[in-house]
Design an enzyme around this catalytic site. Sequence first.
Site, mmCIF file in Angstrom:
data_model
loop_
_atom_site.group_PDB
_atom_site.id
_atom_site.type_symbol
_atom_site.label_atom_id
_atom_site.label_comp_id
_atom_site.label_asym_id
_atom_site.label_seq_id
_atom_site.Cartn_x
_atom_site.Cartn_y
_atom_site.Cartn_z
ATOM 1 N N HIS A 126 33.866 41.909 -7.473
ATOM 2 C CA HIS A 126 34.228 41.638 -6.089
ATOM 3 C C HIS A 126 34.770 40.206 -6.012
ATOM 4 O O HIS A 126 34.401 39.350 -6.806
ATOM 5 C CB HIS A 126 32.980 41.794 -5.223
ATOM 6 C CG HIS A 126 33.196 41.743 -3.746
ATOM 7 N ND1 HIS A 126 33.381 40.551 -3.070
ATOM 8 C CD2 HIS A 126 33.236 42.727 -2.811
ATOM 9 C CE1 HIS A 126 33.523 40.817 -1.772
ATOM 10 N NE2 HIS A 126 33.450 42.127 -1.587
ATOM 11 N N ASP A 203 25.526 39.807 -9.299
ATOM 12 C CA ASP A 203 25.853 40.220 -7.935
ATOM 13 C C ASP A 203 25.178 41.562 -7.697
ATOM 14 O O ASP A 203 25.615 42.594 -8.196
ATOM 15 C CB ASP A 203 27.376 40.327 -7.786
ATOM 16 C CG ASP A 203 27.816 40.943 -6.462
ATOM 17 O OD1 ASP A 203 26.947 41.303 -5.642
ATOM 18 O OD2 ASP A 203 29.033 41.085 -6.258
ATOM 19 N N GLN A 206 25.416 45.708 -4.176
ATOM 20 C CA GLN A 206 25.484 47.163 -4.115
ATOM 21 C C GLN A 206 24.316 47.835 -4.831
ATOM 22 O O GLN A 206 24.194 49.067 -4.804
ATOM 23 C CB GLN A 206 26.801 47.658 -4.729
ATOM 24 C CG GLN A 206 28.046 47.163 -4.030
ATOM 25 C CD GLN A 206 28.180 47.693 -2.612
ATOM 26 O OE1 GLN A 206 27.607 48.719 -2.261
ATOM 27 N NE2 GLN A 206 28.950 47.005 -1.788
ATOM 28 N N LYS A 229 23.640 45.240 3.870
ATOM 29 C CA LYS A 229 23.943 46.447 3.096
ATOM 30 C C LYS A 229 22.688 47.284 2.819
ATOM 31 O O LYS A 229 22.783 48.367 2.241
ATOM 32 C CB LYS A 229 24.632 46.071 1.783
ATOM 33 C CG LYS A 229 25.998 45.423 1.975
ATOM 34 C CD LYS A 229 26.682 45.140 0.649
ATOM 35 C CE LYS A 229 27.921 44.280 0.805
ATOM 36 N NZ LYS A 229 29.010 44.952 1.530
ATOM 37 N N CYS A 368 38.170 44.186 -1.493
ATOM 38 C CA CYS A 368 37.870 42.856 -2.036
ATOM 39 C C CYS A 368 37.732 42.903 -3.555
ATOM 40 O O CYS A 368 36.886 42.211 -4.135
ATOM 41 C CB CYS A 368 36.623 42.262 -1.397
ATOM 42 S SG CYS A 368 36.823 41.894 0.354
#
Length: 410
Positions: A126, A203, A206, A229, A368
């Site tokens: 991302h 990261d 998700q 999220k 993104c």
Amino acid sequence: MNSVISNNEIAGQFPILKQPVHQDKRLVYLDSAATAQKPLAVIQSMNAFYEHTNANIHRGIHALAEAATEAYENARTKTARFIGVADARQLIFTRNTTESINLIAYTWGRKFLNKGDLVVLTEMEHHSNLVPWYMLAEEKELRIEFVRVRDDGTLDMRHYHDLLEKKPRLVSFTHMSNVLGTINPAKEMIQDAHRAGAVVVIDGAQAVPHFGVNLTDLEPDFYAFSGHKMCGPTGIGVLYGKMDLLNAMPPFMGGGDMIKKVTFEGFSTNDVPYKFEAGTPAIAEGIGMGAAVDYLESVGMDAVFAHEQELTQYAFNVLADVKGLRIIGPGADVRGGVISFTLEGIHPHDVAQILDSEGIAVRAGHHCAMPLHQRFNIPATTRASLYLYNTKADLDALRKGLDKVIEIFA
């Protein structure tokens, strides 16, 4: 695989899913990779704060301030437990994953990375895990190399190990791709990077909302994710860091709460995590984050993941014979609930607009992740992303909507 989630019961806990769109269309929300919807319990927790305990935290000694501080710090403790961290002081509250990664780059990166150092990223990142490192590389003359993504949407692990032989100073990658749905072998990659002497940033935006993540088991140096999220509010994110690294890093911003003492000659910083939390924080949002953790724990992350796996396989089956449709990334059995696709001869924006007219919310564009789309030689994709409140009926609606798209462009 049978899901243990009761679709009707779960969906009923999200007020927004009860309202129609375009006057009479049932809302089919398939954009949870962008932001998840919020259960009533989260909304009520934030309303209760504003109605009953609204006050600034940490400095006040009156009843409201003490109650607000306790609720906010309880949310930090809950979130630490949720990701398998024993010491809640290792969790810094930020605005989002993007700010968390920028914090690492601007503090640890500026202090410890030097001219010529190698930073290893991947082609599936991302922008939030690309641009901060680009900016730092320009400032400090760093080198950046990328782990290749194979045609099936998985990382080329042989290439990863080749890059590790170059002794990178930093390795940073996504736990789960927001475009491909690929779940990377994080534990193996972290261990290999540590053996090569690298600091590892993950990261997890998700990942944390969709399956169990235990940082004591994974042992990253830094791990970032966002509240919005995972059924929580916007404006609250989390950065986990190992305590020795956090202690060695300079502060990110200056002001109230991040100081221990200020004189006319200078200042001394507060202890971790407050050293990185300047100014009045997002108090209600932090409390909402704690309520989101409570909610997800009540459902069970194993159940959430099993439900999404079942829906993803169902989606692959339902979409299998859609003319001209190409799903980007790995098979349904090795990915999370993210399905990005192209329709031959039809722009993703047109696909999304027609689906919206049917009440179906998907995302269209580069998500993104422009370099990843460049890797697959496509300008954009349409993305349907799933969460615990979605049902097979939602995917049937998606299929019906795509039939209408194709009919219009036939």
